[in-house]
Design a protein around this motif. Structure first.
Motif, PDB file in Angstrom:
ATOM      1  N   THR A   7       0.841  -1.203   0.000  1.00  0.00           N
ATOM      2  CA  THR A   7       0.000   0.000   0.000  1.00  0.00           C
ATOM      3  C   THR A   7       0.868   1.241   0.000  1.00  0.00           C
ATOM      4  O   THR A   7       0.553   2.224  -0.646  1.00  0.00           O
ATOM      5  CB  THR A   7      -0.921   0.018   1.216  1.00  0.00           C
ATOM      6  N   GLY A   8       1.969   1.155   0.742  1.00  0.00           N
ATOM      7  CA  GLY A   8       2.898   2.283   0.783  1.00  0.00           C
ATOM      8  C   GLY A   8       3.401   2.613  -0.599  1.00  0.00           C
ATOM      9  O   GLY A   8       3.420   3.767  -1.014  1.00  0.00           O
ATOM     10  N   PHE A  29       1.990   1.858  -3.478  1.00  0.00           N
ATOM     11  CA  PHE A  29       0.950   2.338  -4.375  1.00  0.00           C
ATOM     12  C   PHE A  29       0.550   3.777  -4.087  1.00  0.00           C
ATOM     13  O   PHE A  29       0.327   4.555  -4.984  1.00  0.00           O
ATOM     14  CB  PHE A  29      -0.299   1.445  -4.276  1.00  0.00           C
ATOM     15  N   LYS A  87     -17.511  25.715  -8.346  1.00  0.00           N
ATOM     16  CA  LYS A  87     -17.679  24.638  -9.326  1.00  0.00           C
ATOM     17  C   LYS A  87     -19.143  24.356  -9.634  1.00  0.00           C
ATOM     18  O   LYS A  87     -19.486  24.027 -10.773  1.00  0.00           O
ATOM     19  CB  LYS A  87     -17.008  23.370  -8.813  1.00  0.00           C
ATOM     20  N   ILE A  88     -19.971  24.396  -8.633  1.00  0.00           N
ATOM     21  CA  ILE A  88     -21.405  24.130  -8.830  1.00  0.00           C
ATOM     22  C   ILE A  88     -22.182  25.060  -7.905  1.00  0.00           C
ATOM     23  O   ILE A  88     -21.605  25.705  -7.034  1.00  0.00           O
ATOM     24  CB  ILE A  88     -21.782  22.663  -8.465  1.00  0.00           C
ATOM     25  N   LYS A 147     -25.058  24.662  -5.029  1.00  0.00           N
ATOM     26  CA  LYS A 147     -25.628  23.546  -4.272  1.00  0.00           C
ATOM     27  C   LYS A 147     -27.143  23.536  -4.420  1.00  0.00           C
ATOM     28  O   LYS A 147     -27.803  24.536  -4.142  1.00  0.00           O
ATOM     29  CB  LYS A 147     -25.233  23.657  -2.806  1.00  0.00           C
ATOM     30  N   ILE A 194     -31.475  15.630 -15.190  1.00  0.00           N
ATOM     31  CA  ILE A 194     -30.296  14.908 -14.725  1.00  0.00           C
ATOM     32  C   ILE A 194     -29.916  13.984 -15.864  1.00  0.00           C
ATOM     33  O   ILE A 194     -30.764  13.625 -16.685  1.00  0.00           O
ATOM     34  CB  ILE A 194     -30.532  14.176 -13.387  1.00  0.00           C
ATOM     35  N   ARG A 195     -28.601  13.638 -15.955  1.00  0.00           N
ATOM     36  CA  ARG A 195     -28.167  12.813 -17.094  1.00  0.00           C
ATOM     37  C   ARG A 195     -28.964  11.521 -17.145  1.00  0.00           C
ATOM     38  O   ARG A 195     -28.943  10.755 -16.188  1.00  0.00           O
ATOM     39  CB  ARG A 195     -26.672  12.491 -16.978  1.00  0.00           C
ATOM     40  N   SER A 196     -29.653  11.292 -18.249  1.00  0.00           N
ATOM     41  CA  SER A 196     -29.922  12.282 -19.290  1.00  0.00           C
ATOM     42  C   SER A 196     -31.400  12.239 -19.627  1.00  0.00           C
ATOM     43  O   SER A 196     -31.833  11.607 -20.586  1.00  0.00           O
ATOM     44  CB  SER A 196     -29.111  11.978 -20.557  1.00  0.00           C
ATOM     45  N   HIS A 242     -30.417  19.116 -11.645  1.00  0.00           N
ATOM     46  CA  HIS A 242     -30.120  18.358 -10.422  1.00  0.00           C
ATOM     47  C   HIS A 242     -28.701  17.829 -10.345  1.00  0.00           C
ATOM     48  O   HIS A 242     -28.344  17.181  -9.369  1.00  0.00           O
ATOM     49  CB  HIS A 242     -31.125  17.202 -10.269  1.00  0.00           C
ATOM     50  N   GLU A 243     -27.901  18.066 -11.374  1.00  0.00           N
ATOM     51  CA  GLU A 243     -26.513  17.625 -11.296  1.00  0.00           C
ATOM     52  C   GLU A 243     -25.801  18.352 -10.164  1.00  0.00           C
ATOM     53  O   GLU A 243     -26.067  19.526  -9.907  1.00  0.00           O
ATOM     54  CB  GLU A 243     -25.774  17.937 -12.611  1.00  0.00           C
ATOM     55  N   GLN A 244     -24.875  17.663  -9.495  1.00  0.00           N
ATOM     56  CA  GLN A 244     -24.020  18.318  -8.504  1.00  0.00           C
ATOM     57  C   GLN A 244     -22.571  17.986  -8.809  1.00  0.00           C
ATOM     58  O   GLN A 244     -21.750  17.776  -7.925  1.00  0.00           O
ATOM     59  CB  GLN A 244     -24.406  17.883  -7.081  1.00  0.00           C
ATOM     60  N   ASP A 245     -22.288  17.917 -10.093  1.00  0.00           N
ATOM     61  CA  ASP A 245     -20.975  17.527 -10.577  1.00  0.00           C
ATOM     62  C   ASP A 245     -20.430  18.697 -11.399  1.00  0.00           C
ATOM     63  O   ASP A 245     -21.177  19.350 -12.121  1.00  0.00           O
ATOM     64  CB  ASP A 245     -21.145  16.278 -11.454  1.00  0.00           C
ATOM     65  N   SER A 267     -23.976  13.826 -21.849  1.00  0.00           N
ATOM     66  CA  SER A 267     -23.531  12.457 -21.555  1.00  0.00           C
ATOM     67  C   SER A 267     -23.638  11.657 -22.843  1.00  0.00           C
ATOM     68  O   SER A 267     -24.068  12.169 -23.867  1.00  0.00           O
ATOM     69  CB  SER A 267     -24.417  11.819 -20.486  1.00  0.00           C
ATOM     70  N   LEU A 279     -25.793   9.671 -23.454  1.00  0.00           N
ATOM     71  CA  LEU A 279     -27.221   9.559 -23.763  1.00  0.00           C
ATOM     72  C   LEU A 279     -27.836  10.932 -24.027  1.00  0.00           C
ATOM     73  O   LEU A 279     -29.045  11.108 -23.944  1.00  0.00           O
ATOM     74  CB  LEU A 279     -27.962   8.879 -22.606  1.00  0.00           C
TER      75      LEU A 279
END
Lengths: 654, 207
Positions: free
Chosen positions: A15-16, A18, A517-518, A520, A552-554, A577-580, A626, A628
């Motif tokens: 792990t160390g 990686f 960025k967005i 809320k 929302i997608r899509s 409704h996206e929060q991305d 997206s 779609l």
């Protein structure tokens, strides 16, 4: 036992190992060895960021564009005074009030001079202020969202050109009139200009928390043309300087008639003194009618309020507050160096630059060394206040900007060049040609106590052959210079949008981390927001139909709607409704007479559609959201006005 | 066995880090997610690394028919795990105290380690079973039904440990701080066994 130790150890080791490869190697670009390579200096590798933001006014586009320096790449066009079908700004029901004025809805303006907010004379990167020249307005853009959040109309003004410059703690954003007008407006003969027409200088206070603007007072001045202005800083903080031309007070063929006086004036205004006078009850409240429009990030909605009163101040009532500094040849720009010691008048019909001394000005005022007066305002003696002249620097100086090493950079429109000179010795150090006929020059932080003297951009008025030809109409052109050395070095030409006048630049790190960025969804307070797809619905109120829709997608919820009739006013209230980050959805309705909506994550926007034809009409998402995206669509059934089909809506029903 | 008892107590208490820090972390990066999304798996539930990560992972997973990431109340594990960890920590502390006062010998410490290891393996087994269900039990009406080269339906089980490429995503699954604290604690309890053994032998050699 030992085995388990081995397993545990190897697990930790693995792990160390990686987790080490998470650290990204940033290439800061060591360019020392290639200092002479212009391409290398403007090259910002794919995926890397520019060092500076540059905000370029769009002039007659009415908008502000955002560029990166040194690459010259454009990142965004921020709609301010102009309707913008790309996002629906000025078309959506929420943003229409932003463009409201005392003249009604104005879909356009001429945006000239961006200036970034300051604290203690340094750029703080909270807001950027811009002026609308045609229908006088000042706008504020929030540098968290890069959206216009406030516009205030300026009454008693016309040609709002000597605007929108901020004082060193953003106490005020200042606006002045280029075209004097009757104050208050009245129906009089234009020949009565002289004496009857006035100019106003407006001091608009800025709330330190929210940045809300309010006209604190308007100084009613003689009917000259107040062309540009700049604040004092450092020792001259508390003063504001405005250039004037047409002190002849001509009203026709100004080209000739306003160019007769050998000297016009720089008006020096001690705003601290007037502020004190006003705070003690001075000034006169005068009836007015002007719009104050505020956009709220939570409701995603603008409101417009008509203000009915403004406080005006007669300069003669505040002795010692306003003086005229004689300055040769119809000065255009007036610029104050970073220390606040010098006031530079750029006499646009001259070959010289006039450098006034702030100390000498104060001395002349204290000793009342006047050389007459104009409408009761004392005129100081030119020789008494002059620090010196930059002789034969070029033809037609317009604007001066400063670096952090005591140099001024002045643009010369007629001789089409940028000239570097030493502010103390007033000797010319270097000159570089501009292609062609430069207007403003901008150095990041140039209008502050601490400029970042690495780059300068010249904003040229004439493009001609610099790019591939595109017919008679061309975009304007900017030129990037490296000013870190003794000589200026031309690095890059890049086309600009609209007609940039002034610009403002700031180191990217001051604002980029704050860029939102967005929005809320949980904080969405829009009156017509649909916070859960379960609440998506259609409601009729007479001939008004409100469609509460989510994306929302899509897919849209709902996507099929029946029961709409010809003659209805259909309001699509679309909540994303996206929060991305960077997942907007678009909304376009066939036959809509306005524009599309581009809705950011968590935002609600409303589009009005007035169906005129019976049939089944589709709407769709315009932003490739997206894989779609092409499936993101819906239908509206429009029935005749007489039909009694009930409203119904659905999603996912066969 | 004073030293061993103290080490045993400290080692056991380190387990309690799991109530504050995540046990496991799964990150999902893709070309269009340069800033990867991620989930932190706590013993009490699953949370997004950033505020909206769970919602965004669910949003993307719906294309390939994956279930939503479960809420804490939807899985019995999130009730039982805290009890097991809390219980084992309490038991370890108790053993440490009794060891400190010489009321029991060092073999008790090793027994605790073995029991904890056994429970840990059971936990990992259960976690893996959930990952398998999450990645293979797909909605038959999924928008995108991907197949492997051999024509078999593609599944999306995140790796239990390590890195895996899944469609456009790079998935990295590793223990997180809570687990490291637990591992360190278990190493200490194992150390307590050896130290205890030493102390015990020294003490009784001269009897």
């Amino acid at each position: 036992m030992k085995k388990s130790i081995k397993i545990i150890a190897s697990l930790l080791l693995a792990t160390g190992l990686f987790s080490c490869n998470n650290s990204e190697q940033k290439n800061e670009g060591n360019r020392g060895a290639l200092a002479s390579n212009a391409a290398e200096k403007v090259y910002v590798a794919p995926g890397e960021h520019d060092e500076f933001y540059a905000f370029l006014s769009g002039g007659y586009s009415g908008n502000l564009t955002v560029y990166g320096l040194p690459s010259g790449r454009m990142f965004k066009e921020i709609p301010v005074f102009s309707q913008f079908p790309t996002s629906g700004y000025g078309y959506s029901e929420e943003t229409k009030p932003m463009l409201n004025t005392s003249h009604g809805f104005i879909p356009w303006d001429d945006l000239h001079h961006p200036d970034i907010s300051q604290t203690n004379g340094k750029l703080d990167g909270r807001w950027i202020f811009v002026n609308g020249n045609n229908t006088p307005r000042i706008a504020k853009i929030d540098l968290k969202t890069f959206e216009t959040t406030e516009i205030i109309e300026v009454p008693n003004s016309a040609g709002n050109h000597s605007s929108s410059f901020v004082t060193e703690n953003t106490e005020y954003v200042v606006a002045g009139t280029r075209f004097s007008v009757p104050i208050p407006q009245e129906d009089i003969a234009i020949k009565e200009y002289k004496g009857k027409f006035k100019g106003s200088l407006s001091f608009i206070s800025v709330d330190p928390e929210e940045g809300h603007m309010e006209i604190k007072f308007q100084l009613i001045m003689p009917g000259f043309d107040y062309d540009l202005s700049h604040p004092g800083r450092g020792k001259s903080h508390g003063w504001f300087f405005f250039t004037t031309y047409n002190t002849e007070e001509a009203n026709s063929l100004l080209e000739v008639n306003a160019s007769q006086n050998d000297k016009d004036f720089i008006a020096a205004v001690n705003w601290k003194k007037i502020e004190e006078y006003v705070n003690n009850g001075g000034g006169k409240k005068m009836p007015a009618n002007y719009a104050h429009n505020i956009y709220d990030d939570k409701t995603h909605t603008a409101t417009s309020t008509m203000k009915k009163e403004v406080l005006v101040v007669d300069p003669l009532e505040v002795p010692g507050a306003v003086f005229f500094l004689p300055t040769p040849k119809s000065p255009h720009g007036v610029d104050v160096n970073p220390s606040g010691d010098y006031i530079i008048g750029n006499g646009k019909l001259s070959a010289d630059l006039t450098v006034h001394s702030f100390d000498k000005m104060i001395d002349a005022i204290e000793n009342k060394k006047y050389d007459g007066e104009a409408y009761g305002i004392p005129i100081l003696n030119f020789e008494d206040i002059l620090a010196g002249t930059v002789k034969q620097a070029g033809l037609g100086p317009l604007h001066t900007e400063f670096d952090d090493n005591g140099n001024g950079y002045t643009t010369f429109f007629i001789s089409s060049e940028l000239v570097k000179w030493n502010v103390e010795t007033r000797e010319v150090i270097d000159r570089q040609p501009n292609y062609y006929s430069v207007g403003h020059v901008m150095i990041p932080g140039g209008n502050s106590r601490e400029p970042f003297g690495k780059y300068a951009i010249a904003l040229n008025k004439i493009t001609k052959d610099r790019y591939l030809p595109t017919g008679p109409e061309l975009e304007h052109s900017a030129q990037l210079f490296d000013i870190s050395g003794e000589k200026m070095e031309l690095l890059l030409d890049f086309p600009t949008h609209g007609e940039p006048h002034y610009a403002a630049g700031i180191p990217a790190e001051i604002i980029k981390e704050n860029s939102q960025k967005i929005y809320k969804l949980a904080e969405n307070e829009n009156e017509y927001a649909t916070l859960s797809p379960a609440d998506a619905r259609v409601e009729r109120d007479g001939n008004k139909v409100h469609i509460y829709m989510t994306t929302i997608r899509s897919h849209f919820t709902p996507d099929n709607i029946e029961g709409i009739k010809v003659g209805d006013k259909v309001y699509f209230h679309v909540t994303n409704h996206e929060q991305d980050f960077d997942v907007p959805h678009g909304f376009a309705m066939i036959g809509a007479n306005n524009a599309e909506l581009l809705i950011m994550p968590g935002q609600t926007k409303t589009l009005l559609w007035e169906p005129k034809q019976v049939g089944v009409w589709p709407f769709y998402c315009t932003d490739f959201c997206s894989a779609l995206h092409q499936e993101m669509q819906g239908y509206i059934r429009v029935s005749p006005q007489s039909s009694n089909i009930e409203l119904s809506w659905s999603l996912g029903e066969d | 066995m004073k030293k061993a008892g103290l080490i045993m107590i400290i080692g056991s208490l380190l387990l309690l880090g799991l109530f504050k820090f995540p046990l496991w972390n799964i990150m999902l990066g893709a070309p269009q997610y340069p800033d990867p999304m991620g989930m932190n798996i706590y013993i009490t539930g699953i949370q997004g690394v950033q505020e909206f990560d769970i919602q965004n992972i669910d949003g993307l997973n719906h294309y390939i028919g994956m279930q939503k990431i479960p809420k804490p109340e939807a899985m019995w594990e999130f009730e039982v795990f805290p009890l097991v960890i809390g219980g084992m920590a309490a038991l370890g502390v108790l053993l440490g105290i009794l060891g400190f006062f010489g009321k029991l010998n060092y073999w008790w410490f090793l027994s605790w380690v073995l029991l904890m290891t056994l429970l840990g393996i059971m936990g990992m087994y259960d976690f893996n079973a959930w990952l398998t269900d999450y990645g293979t039990n797909l909605d038959p009406k999924a928008i995108m039904k991907m197949t492997n080269l051999d024509g078999s339906p593609m599944t999306y089980k995140p790796p239990l440990f390590g890195h895996q490429k899944m469609l456009n995503f790079d998935v990295d699954s590793y223990p997180a701080l809570g687990a490291y604290l637990m591992f360190a604690g278990m190493l200490l309890t194992l150390l307590a066994f050896f130290v205890g053994k030493n102390e015990w032998i020294k003490k009784y050699k001269y009897l």
